[in-house]
Design a protein around this motif. Structure first.
Motif, short mmCIF file in Angstrom:
data_model
loop_
_atom_site.label_atom_id
_atom_site.label_comp_id
_atom_site.label_asym_id
_atom_site.label_seq_id
_atom_site.Cartn_x
_atom_site.Cartn_y
_atom_site.Cartn_z
N PRO A 256 26.48 90.54 10.47
CA PRO A 256 27.09 91.67 11.19
C PRO A 256 28.61 91.73 11.03
CG PRO A 256 25.41 90.64 12.55
CD PRO A 256 25.60 89.75 11.37
N GLY A 257 29.26 90.59 11.16
CA GLY A 257 30.72 90.58 11.02
C GLY A 257 31.17 90.92 9.63
N LEU A 258 30.51 90.37 8.62
CA LEU A 258 30.90 90.64 7.24
C LEU A 258 30.70 92.11 6.89
CD1 LEU A 258 31.75 89.78 4.39
CD2 LEU A 258 29.36 89.20 3.94
N LEU A 259 29.57 92.68 7.29
CA LEU A 259 29.30 94.07 6.98
C LEU A 259 30.29 95.00 7.68
CD1 LEU A 259 25.39 94.15 7.07
CD2 LEU A 259 26.90 93.71 5.14
N SER A 260 30.65 94.65 8.90
CA SER A 260 31.65 95.43 9.63
C SER A 260 33.01 95.36 8.95
CB SER A 260 31.75 94.94 11.07
OG SER A 260 32.75 95.64 11.78
N SER A 261 33.43 94.15 8.57
CA SER A 261 34.73 93.98 7.92
C SER A 261 34.77 94.69 6.57
CB SER A 261 35.03 92.50 7.73
OG SER A 261 35.22 91.86 8.97
N ARG A 262 33.63 94.79 5.91
CA ARG A 262 33.59 95.48 4.61
C ARG A 262 34.05 96.93 4.76
NH1 ARG A 262 29.69 98.24 1.22
NH2 ARG A 262 29.85 97.57 -0.97
N SER A 263 33.75 97.54 5.92
CA SER A 263 34.24 98.90 6.17
C SER A 263 35.75 98.94 6.24
CB SER A 263 33.65 99.43 7.48
OG SER A 263 32.32 99.84 7.33
N PHE A 264 36.32 98.02 7.02
CA PHE A 264 37.78 98.00 7.20
C PHE A 264 38.51 97.69 5.89
CE2 PHE A 264 36.38 97.04 11.59
CZ PHE A 264 37.08 98.02 12.26
N ILE B 195 21.85 83.90 8.46
CA ILE B 195 22.06 85.34 8.67
C ILE B 195 23.15 85.69 9.69
CG2 ILE B 195 19.69 85.92 8.01
CD1 ILE B 195 19.18 86.45 11.05
N LEU B 196 23.59 84.76 10.52
CA LEU B 196 24.45 85.14 11.64
C LEU B 196 25.83 85.64 11.22
CD1 LEU B 196 23.57 82.53 14.42
CD2 LEU B 196 22.90 84.93 14.24
N GLY B 197 26.19 85.45 9.97
CA GLY B 197 27.47 85.98 9.50
C GLY B 197 27.40 87.42 9.02
N CYS C 101 23.94 84.46 4.41
CA CYS C 101 25.25 84.78 5.01
C CYS C 101 25.31 84.11 6.38
CB CYS C 101 25.41 86.30 5.13
SG CYS C 101 27.05 86.83 5.67
N GLY C 102 25.48 82.79 6.36
CA GLY C 102 25.59 82.05 7.61
C GLY C 102 26.85 82.43 8.39
N GLU C 103 26.87 81.99 9.63
CA GLU C 103 28.01 82.26 10.50
C GLU C 103 29.33 81.88 9.81
OE1 GLU C 103 29.65 80.70 14.86
OE2 GLU C 103 27.71 80.04 14.08
N ALA C 104 30.33 82.77 9.96
CA ALA C 104 31.69 82.56 9.44
C ALA C 104 31.79 82.66 7.92
CB ALA C 104 32.27 81.23 9.90
N THR C 105 30.78 83.27 7.29
CA THR C 105 30.89 83.48 5.84
C THR C 105 32.13 84.29 5.50
OG1 THR C 105 28.52 83.27 5.38
CG2 THR C 105 29.80 84.60 3.85
N GLN C 106 32.44 85.32 6.31
CA GLN C 106 33.62 86.11 5.99
C GLN C 106 34.91 85.31 6.12
OE1 GLN C 106 34.90 89.37 8.48
NE2 GLN C 106 33.58 88.71 10.18
#
Length: 313
Positions: A73-81, A69-71, A38-43
């Motif tokens: 935290p953002g992807l996991l956070s957005s998954r909540s929303f 891996i840098l993508g 999950c590289g940066e900007a995967t989401q």
């Protein structure tokens, strides 16, 4: 089963390729989406597809370099929303759980679902009724894993004529037999599933490697795989650089596929030094060793159908 590449570049994003990520879409098999790296900007890449983060059931991380891996935290956070409520299982090397937990604590990020961490070592990392996932250490500059995903044999086809001969009426009883269940008829007779179904059918095997120099471990993971996804950061003229940085050339990837007797090779993790006009040359180099070769681009999709790989985008 489908594969969709979200990032096919190496090291850092470029205009043509984002950093590493690929989705193994097992929705048709009832397993949801499995995300590998999950590289940066995967989401951001996902926004250009029909994939839904809420449907991601598992994340497999090959190693802890930022472009893999840098993508997260953002992807996991957005998954909540986006309505994600089911627990998400994350598989990866030692340190991954600590990094993510610390990140969420410091940013006061709250998730609406549970994260279940699995620290990966060599061997079986996941198994259920339908799939087996095995990990093996590769040879990179930090600990790095490859994953072998095996679909277990499928139930044989229902022999409808044989079932009807035994008095099975049309309806749900036929489905039970097809699903491998023995049934009892209204008159008390028992019909065994094995008596009215064909031989079990082979499932598929996909091997997804992290960053690695050419090594025997990769060959073992890819043994007779239907699809091998292998990095090809360099061309065959820059082999010394590949070894120095723990990476592979397109020739290394092709040789691994050939020695493993894989059926199809998909190369990714392509250096930004290679422009679109250079891809034909990379293909030519690789195909001299292993003809069944594709080079993935961002958003490329492949389908596994009738025991064949079909590129659909």
């Amino acid at each position: 089963m489908e594969l969709q590449f979200l990032g096919t570049g190496a090291g850092m994003p470029s205009k043509m390729r984002n950093t590493s990520s690929v989705v193994l879409n097992l929705s048709a098999e009832g397993e949801g989406l499995w995300l590998f790296d999950c590289g940066e900007a995967t989401q951001h890449q996902i926004l250009h597809t029909s994939l839904k983060p809420s449907k991601i059931a598992k994340v497999f991380i090959t190693h802890l370099h930022g472009d893999h891996i840098l993508g997260l935290p953002g992807l996991l956070s957005s998954r909540s929303f986006l309505g994600g409520e089911d627990a998400l299982h994350i598989y990866g090397p030692v340190g991954l759980e600590e990094w993510l937990t610390t990140t969420f604590q410091l940013t006061q990020t709250h998730l609406t679902y549970q994260l279940v961490f699995h620290e990966v070592t060599d061997g079986i990392v996941f198994e259920n009724e339908h799939f087996l996932v095995t990990a093996k250490s590769l040879r990179h500059v930090i600990p790095c894993f490859g994953y072998r995903i095996e679909q277990k044999p499928l139930q044989g086809k229902l022999l409808i004529d044989e079932a009807i001969k035994k008095g099975v009426p049309k309806g749900p009883l036929l489905k039970q037999l097809k699903d491998g269940e023995d049934i009892e008829l209204p008159d008390g007779r028992i019909v065994l599933s094995k008596d009215v179904t064909g031989e079990p059918q082979e499932g598929f095997t996909v091997t997804i490697l992290g960053d690695t120099r050419y090594c025997d471990e990769a060959i073992e993971l890819a043994n007779k795989a239907d699809i091998l996804i292998h990095e090809a950061t360099f061309d065959m003229n820059t082999g010394d650089l590949a070894k120095d940085y723990g990476h592979s050339t397109i020739g290394d990837a092709a040789t691994t596929a050939k020695k493993a007797e894989a059926k199809t090779l998909i190369a990714n993790h392509i250096s930004a030094r290679f422009m679109p006009k250079d891809i034909t040359g990379l293909l030519t180099q690789g195909k001299t060793i292993f003809p069944e070769l594709y080079i993935a681009e961002d958003f490329t999709r492949f389908e596994w159908k009738n025991h064949k790989v079909i590129q659909i985008e």
